[in-house]
Design a protein around this motif. Sequence first.
Motif, PDB file in Angstrom:
ATOM      1  N   MET A   1      56.327  43.659  49.615  1.00  0.00           N
ATOM      2  CA  MET A   1      55.611  44.931  49.492  1.00  0.00           C
ATOM      3  C   MET A   1      54.997  45.068  48.095  1.00  0.00           C
ATOM      4  SD  MET A   1      58.014  47.475  51.818  1.00  0.00           S
ATOM      5  CE  MET A   1      58.081  48.675  50.565  1.00  0.00           C
ATOM      6  N   GLY A   2      55.709  44.628  47.078  1.00  0.00           N
ATOM      7  CA  GLY A   2      55.180  44.655  45.716  1.00  0.00           C
ATOM      8  C   GLY A   2      53.951  43.778  45.573  1.00  0.00           C
ATOM      9  N   TYR A   3      53.983  42.594  46.187  1.00  0.00           N
ATOM     10  CA  TYR A   3      52.812  41.706  46.165  1.00  0.00           C
ATOM     11  C   TYR A   3      51.623  42.355  46.865  1.00  0.00           C
ATOM     12  CZ  TYR A   3      55.750  37.783  44.607  1.00  0.00           C
ATOM     13  OH  TYR A   3      56.596  36.945  43.902  1.00  0.00           O
ATOM     14  N   LEU A   4      51.871  43.033  47.990  1.00  0.00           N
ATOM     15  CA  LEU A   4      50.792  43.695  48.719  1.00  0.00           C
ATOM     16  C   LEU A   4      50.173  44.821  47.895  1.00  0.00           C
ATOM     17  CD1 LEU A   4      52.280  43.836  52.324  1.00  0.00           C
ATOM     18  CD2 LEU A   4      50.309  42.512  51.563  1.00  0.00           C
ATOM     19  N   GLN A   5      51.012  45.587  47.200  1.00  0.00           N
ATOM     20  CA  GLN A   5      50.495  46.661  46.348  1.00  0.00           C
ATOM     21  C   GLN A   5      49.642  46.094  45.219  1.00  0.00           C
ATOM     22  OE1 GLN A   5      54.055  48.755  45.229  1.00  0.00           O
ATOM     23  NE2 GLN A   5      53.937  50.145  46.969  1.00  0.00           N
ATOM     24  N   GLN A   6      50.131  45.018  44.613  1.00  0.00           N
ATOM     25  CA  GLN A   6      49.380  44.386  43.524  1.00  0.00           C
ATOM     26  C   GLN A   6      48.061  43.832  44.058  1.00  0.00           C
ATOM     27  OE1 GLN A   6      51.380  41.071  41.687  1.00  0.00           O
ATOM     28  NE2 GLN A   6      49.953  40.973  39.994  1.00  0.00           N
ATOM     29  N   ALA A   7      48.100  43.211  45.223  1.00  0.00           N
ATOM     30  CA  ALA A   7      46.903  42.614  45.804  1.00  0.00           C
ATOM     31  C   ALA A   7      45.828  43.664  46.043  1.00  0.00           C
ATOM     32  CB  ALA A   7      47.255  41.906  47.113  1.00  0.00           C
ATOM     33  N   GLY A   8      46.208  44.784  46.620  1.00  0.00           N
ATOM     34  CA  GLY A   8      45.236  45.827  46.913  1.00  0.00           C
ATOM     35  C   GLY A   8      44.602  46.422  45.671  1.00  0.00           C
ATOM     36  N   SER A   9      45.323  46.427  44.588  1.00  0.00           N
ATOM     37  CA  SER A   9      44.804  47.062  43.367  1.00  0.00           C
ATOM     38  C   SER A   9      43.870  46.168  42.560  1.00  0.00           C
ATOM     39  CB  SER A   9      45.965  47.518  42.485  1.00  0.00           C
ATOM     40  OG  SER A   9      46.650  46.401  41.956  1.00  0.00           O
ATOM     41  N   ILE A  10      43.782  44.884  42.857  1.00  0.00           N
ATOM     42  CA  ILE A  10      42.923  44.005  42.042  1.00  0.00           C
ATOM     43  C   ILE A  10      41.634  43.586  42.736  1.00  0.00           C
ATOM     44  CG2 ILE A  10      44.873  43.151  40.692  1.00  0.00           C
ATOM     45  CD1 ILE A  10      44.694  40.517  42.245  1.00  0.00           C
ATOM     46  N   ILE A  11      41.467  43.889  44.018  1.00  0.00           N
ATOM     47  CA  ILE A  11      40.233  43.524  44.723  1.00  0.00           C
ATOM     48  C   ILE A  11      39.062  44.283  44.093  1.00  0.00           C
ATOM     49  CG2 ILE A  11      38.987  43.675  46.921  1.00  0.00           C
ATOM     50  CD1 ILE A  11      41.666  43.153  48.315  1.00  0.00           C
ATOM     51  N   GLY A  12      37.976  43.550  43.824  1.00  0.00           N
ATOM     52  CA  GLY A  12      36.787  44.148  43.215  1.00  0.00           C
ATOM     53  C   GLY A  12      36.792  44.111  41.700  1.00  0.00           C
ATOM     54  N   ARG A  13      37.889  43.732  41.109  1.00  0.00           N
ATOM     55  CA  ARG A  13      37.974  43.659  39.648  1.00  0.00           C
ATOM     56  C   ARG A  13      37.578  42.267  39.163  1.00  0.00           C
ATOM     57  NH1 ARG A  13      43.026  47.095  37.442  1.00  0.00           N
ATOM     58  NH2 ARG A  13      42.339  49.098  38.242  1.00  0.00           N
ATOM     59  N   THR A  14      37.308  42.160  37.873  1.00  0.00           N
ATOM     60  CA  THR A  14      36.934  40.882  37.278  1.00  0.00           C
ATOM     61  C   THR A  14      38.178  40.192  36.733  1.00  0.00           C
ATOM     62  OG1 THR A  14      34.777  41.747  36.661  1.00  0.00           O
ATOM     63  CG2 THR A  14      35.504  39.756  35.529  1.00  0.00           C
ATOM     64  N   LEU A  15      38.305  38.929  37.073  1.00  0.00           N
ATOM     65  CA  LEU A  15      39.461  38.133  36.666  1.00  0.00           C
ATOM     66  C   LEU A  15      39.002  37.057  35.690  1.00  0.00           C
ATOM     67  CD1 LEU A  15      42.241  36.778  38.841  1.00  0.00           C
ATOM     68  CD2 LEU A  15      40.820  35.139  37.665  1.00  0.00           C
ATOM     69  N   THR A  16      39.757  36.870  34.613  1.00  0.00           N
ATOM     70  CA  THR A  16      39.470  35.817  33.638  1.00  0.00           C
ATOM     71  C   THR A  16      40.764  35.085  33.311  1.00  0.00           C
ATOM     72  OG1 THR A  16      37.731  37.188  32.667  1.00  0.00           O
ATOM     73  CG2 THR A  16      38.478  35.305  31.371  1.00  0.00           C
ATOM     74  N   SER A  17      40.707  33.757  33.385  1.00  0.00           N
ATOM     75  CA  SER A  17      41.893  32.958  33.067  1.00  0.00           C
ATOM     76  C   SER A  17      42.141  32.985  31.568  1.00  0.00           C
ATOM     77  CB  SER A  17      41.706  31.523  33.552  1.00  0.00           C
ATOM     78  OG  SER A  17      40.640  30.899  32.858  1.00  0.00           O
ATOM     79  N   PRO A  18      43.363  32.659  31.126  1.00  0.00           N
ATOM     80  CA  PRO A  18      43.686  32.697  29.693  1.00  0.00           C
ATOM     81  C   PRO A  18      42.781  31.806  28.842  1.00  0.00           C
ATOM     82  CG  PRO A  18      45.682  32.469  30.973  1.00  0.00           C
ATOM     83  CD  PRO A  18      44.530  32.319  31.920  1.00  0.00           C
TER      84      PRO A  18
ATOM     85  N   GLY B   1      35.425  35.660  37.350  1.00  0.00           N
ATOM     86  CA  GLY B   1      34.680  36.118  38.517  1.00  0.00           C
ATOM     87  C   GLY B   1      35.280  37.373  39.094  1.00  0.00           C
ATOM     88  N   VAL B   2      34.538  37.966  40.031  1.00  0.00           N
ATOM     89  CA  VAL B   2      34.988  39.180  40.707  1.00  0.00           C
ATOM     90  C   VAL B   2      35.864  38.768  41.884  1.00  0.00           C
ATOM     91  CG1 VAL B   2      34.249  41.217  41.995  1.00  0.00           C
ATOM     92  CG2 VAL B   2      32.940  40.452  40.010  1.00  0.00           C
ATOM     93  N   ILE B   3      36.984  39.452  42.027  1.00  0.00           N
ATOM     94  CA  ILE B   3      37.942  39.126  43.089  1.00  0.00           C
ATOM     95  C   ILE B   3      37.408  39.672  44.407  1.00  0.00           C
ATOM     96  CG2 ILE B   3      40.294  39.429  43.926  1.00  0.00           C
ATOM     97  CD1 ILE B   3      41.100  39.790  40.928  1.00  0.00           C
ATOM     98  N   ASP B   4      37.173  38.758  45.346  1.00  0.00           N
ATOM     99  CA  ASP B   4      36.612  39.105  46.655  1.00  0.00           C
ATOM    100  C   ASP B   4      37.708  39.383  47.686  1.00  0.00           C
ATOM    101  OD1 ASP B   4      34.454  39.475  48.435  1.00  0.00           O
ATOM    102  OD2 ASP B   4      34.719  37.442  49.222  1.00  0.00           O
TER     103      ASP B   4
ATOM    104  N   VAL C   1      47.341  34.827  45.614  1.00  0.00           N
ATOM    105  CA  VAL C   1      46.218  33.990  45.227  1.00  0.00           C
ATOM    106  C   VAL C   1      44.959  34.835  45.361  1.00  0.00           C
ATOM    107  CG1 VAL C   1      44.861  31.939  45.801  1.00  0.00           C
ATOM    108  CG2 VAL C   1      47.348  31.854  45.962  1.00  0.00           C
ATOM    109  N   ALA C   2      44.190  34.926  44.285  1.00  0.00           N
ATOM    110  CA  ALA C   2      42.933  35.666  44.303  1.00  0.00           C
ATOM    111  C   ALA C   2      41.808  34.697  44.634  1.00  0.00           C
ATOM    112  CB  ALA C   2      42.684  36.322  42.948  1.00  0.00           C
ATOM    113  N   VAL C   3      40.930  35.118  45.557  1.00  0.00           N
ATOM    114  CA  VAL C   3      39.748  34.337  45.901  1.00  0.00           C
ATOM    115  C   VAL C   3      38.558  35.056  45.284  1.00  0.00           C
ATOM    116  CG1 VAL C   3      38.336  33.393  47.756  1.00  0.00           C
ATOM    117  CG2 VAL C   3      40.814  33.596  48.058  1.00  0.00           C
ATOM    118  N   LEU C   4      37.869  34.368  44.387  1.00  0.00           N
ATOM    119  CA  LEU C   4      36.734  34.961  43.684  1.00  0.00           C
ATOM    120  C   LEU C   4      35.475  34.864  44.538  1.00  0.00           C
ATOM    121  CD1 LEU C   4      37.413  33.530  40.105  1.00  0.00           C
ATOM    122  CD2 LEU C   4      38.274  35.640  41.144  1.00  0.00           C
ATOM    123  N   GLU C   5      34.446  35.639  44.177  1.00  0.00           N
ATOM    124  CA  GLU C   5      33.195  35.641  44.936  1.00  0.00           C
ATOM    125  C   GLU C   5      32.582  34.250  45.031  1.00  0.00           C
ATOM    126  OE1 GLU C   5      30.774  38.653  43.076  1.00  0.00           O
ATOM    127  OE2 GLU C   5      31.564  40.205  44.413  1.00  0.00           O
ATOM    128  N   GLY C   6      32.793  33.422  44.040  1.00  0.00           N
ATOM    129  CA  GLY C   6      32.258  32.063  44.050  1.00  0.00           C
ATOM    130  C   GLY C   6      33.077  31.093  44.895  1.00  0.00           C
TER     131      GLY C   6
END
Length: 136
Positions: A82-99, A105-108, A118-123
């Motif tokens: 449930m915690g993973y699902l909550q986290q997943a829903g809150s990051i869709i549409g945001r920009t992700l950058t690796s360290p 890219g934007v999380i699709d 696992v986040a899948v980016l628009e690319g």
Amino acid sequence: MTEVTSTTSSTYAAAAQSTATASMAKANVDYESFLRLLVAELKNQDPTEPVDSTEYIAQLASFSSVEQSIQTNAKLDDLIQMGYLQQAGSIIGRTLTSPDGDVTGVIDEVRVFDDGIVAVLEGGEQVVVSGGVTIS
């Protein structure tokens, strides 16, 4: 801040599911083994010297404890999911950058597994969301 490690294939998902299945199978084997041992002990006890009632109650208490531990672990696994699902829903549409800045890219979409997301980016890039990544 959340860290992302890039992945090149879906082997992460297969490994995550394989690990979860193996740990559940081990718990079930241990539980089944305990039951078989208890039943075998009761079947093969010496009729002239039956198991003391105190020992029998102690064995039943052990059995109950094992069963409760397995049920508790299952409930904890559900809470983690449930915690993973909550986290997943809150990051869709945001920009992700690796360290290291190599992946941005934007999380699709987000895929949820037993041990993380696992986040899948628009690319089309897939990255494991973990410590050290920036999501804005």
